[in-house]
Design an enzyme around this catalytic site. Structure first.
Site, PDB file in Angstrom:
ATOM      1  CG  HIS A 286      45.234  40.585  51.789  1.00 53.84           C
ATOM      2  ND1 HIS A 286      46.428  39.876  51.510  1.00 53.84           N
ATOM      3  CD2 HIS A 286      45.384  39.232  51.545  1.00 53.84           C
ATOM      4  CE1 HIS A 286      47.362  39.464  51.260  1.00 53.84           C
ATOM      5  NE2 HIS A 286      45.990  37.452  51.775  1.00 53.84           N
TER       6      HIS A 286
ATOM      7  CB  VAL B 295      48.058  38.037  47.325  1.00 54.06           C
ATOM      8  CG1 VAL B 295      48.614  39.284  46.743  1.00 54.06           C
ATOM      9  CG2 VAL B 295      47.792  37.536  46.703  1.00 54.06           C
TER      10      VAL B 295
ATOM     11  CG  ASP C  97      39.639  35.283  47.986  1.00 55.98           C
ATOM     12  OD1 ASP C  97      40.262  35.840  48.846  1.00 55.98           O
ATOM     13  OD2 ASP C  97      39.299  34.495  47.043  1.00 55.98           O
ATOM     14  CB  ILE C  98      39.553  34.669  42.745  1.00 57.28           C
ATOM     15  CG1 ILE C  98      39.034  35.141  41.265  1.00 57.28           C
ATOM     16  CG2 ILE C  98      40.444  34.374  42.787  1.00 57.28           C
ATOM     17  CD1 ILE C  98      40.174  35.628  40.694  1.00 57.28           C
TER      18      ILE C  98
HETATM   19  P1  AMP Z   1      46.568  34.741  51.284  1.00 58.24           P
HETATM   20  O1  AMP Z   1      46.754  33.918  51.196  1.00 58.24           O
HETATM   21  O2  AMP Z   1      45.925  35.295  52.780  1.00 58.24           O
HETATM   22  O3  AMP Z   1      47.411  36.162  51.069  1.00 58.24           O
HETATM   23  O4  AMP Z   1      44.951  35.707  50.463  1.00 58.24           O
HETATM   24  C1  AMP Z   1      45.164  35.688  48.759  1.00 58.24           C
HETATM   25  C2  AMP Z   1      43.822  36.035  48.874  1.00 58.24           C
HETATM   26  O5  AMP Z   1      43.749  36.491  47.255  1.00 58.24           O
HETATM   27  C3  AMP Z   1      43.166  34.707  48.591  1.00 58.24           C
HETATM   28  O6  AMP Z   1      42.570  33.957  49.148  1.00 58.24           O
HETATM   29  C4  AMP Z   1      42.828  34.662  46.796  1.00 58.24           C
HETATM   30  O7  AMP Z   1      41.875  33.446  46.466  1.00 58.24           O
HETATM   31  C5  AMP Z   1      43.376  35.757  46.582  1.00 58.24           C
HETATM   32  N1  AMP Z   1      42.904  36.469  45.430  1.00 58.24           N
HETATM   33  C6  AMP Z   1      43.894  36.402  44.235  1.00 58.24           C
HETATM   34  N2  AMP Z   1      44.308  37.002  43.344  1.00 58.24           N
HETATM   35  C7  AMP Z   1      42.848  37.695  43.291  1.00 58.24           C
HETATM   36  C8  AMP Z   1      41.776  38.642  42.667  1.00 58.24           C
HETATM   37  N3  AMP Z   1      42.194  38.492  40.608  1.00 58.24           N
HETATM   38  N4  AMP Z   1      40.788  38.307  42.795  1.00 58.24           N
HETATM   39  C9  AMP Z   1      39.903  37.858  43.738  1.00 58.24           C
HETATM   40  N5  AMP Z   1      41.056  37.650  44.861  1.00 58.24           N
HETATM   41  C10 AMP Z   1      42.271  37.575  44.582  1.00 58.24           C
END
Ligand code: AMP
Ligand code: ZN
Length: 115
Positions: A101, A97, A31-32
């Protein structure tokens, strides 16, 4: 592949990420914005917006995601102490997102209930 979906782009390598596991069905990457010492995002390569969009055709895929998550927890040395698998859905779930996931969180004691 959905246009303008960041996770589809990560799955296709159009957007770089720190991939920790990949097979024909799923990709897992760090995770970023990590919320724990281990914070891995596990996605199906197929674009499915939310858990509500799953169909019976996806049963094997969802089972596979759990098996991969369990395997990753062992690889990351958090299996014994424990970890959390989280799938947020829609607004109140805090989904940001819209590509299905699973978060694999561990490496510290996690509080319950979540905020
Ligand atoms: P959610 O809030 O459950 O939809 O989780 C989305 C997750 O994706 C969050 O924890 C973000 O930090 C992570 N995220 C978003 N963009 C990226 C990216 N480019 N690379 C890695 N993680 C990401
Ligand atoms: Zn997608």
């Amino acid at each position: 592949m959905a246009e303008d979906c960041i996770f589809c782009k990560i799955a296709s390598k159009e957007v770089p990420s720190s991939i920790v596991y990949e097979d024909d069905l799923v990709v897992a990457f760090n995770d970023i914005d990590p919320q724990a010492p281990v914070h891995i995002v596990l996605i199906p390569k197929k674009h499915i917006p939310t858990v509500l969009n799953l169909t019976h055709e996806d049963q094997k895929l969802v089972g596979h995601m759990f098996l991969v998550a369990a395997s990753l927890s062992r690889e990351q040395q958090i299996a014994q102490d424990g970890f959390r698998l989280v799938t947020n859905c829609n607004r109140d779930g805090g989904q940001s997102v819209y590509h299905l996931h699973m978060h694999l969180l561990g490496g510290r004691s996690l509080t319950w209930p979540p905020g």
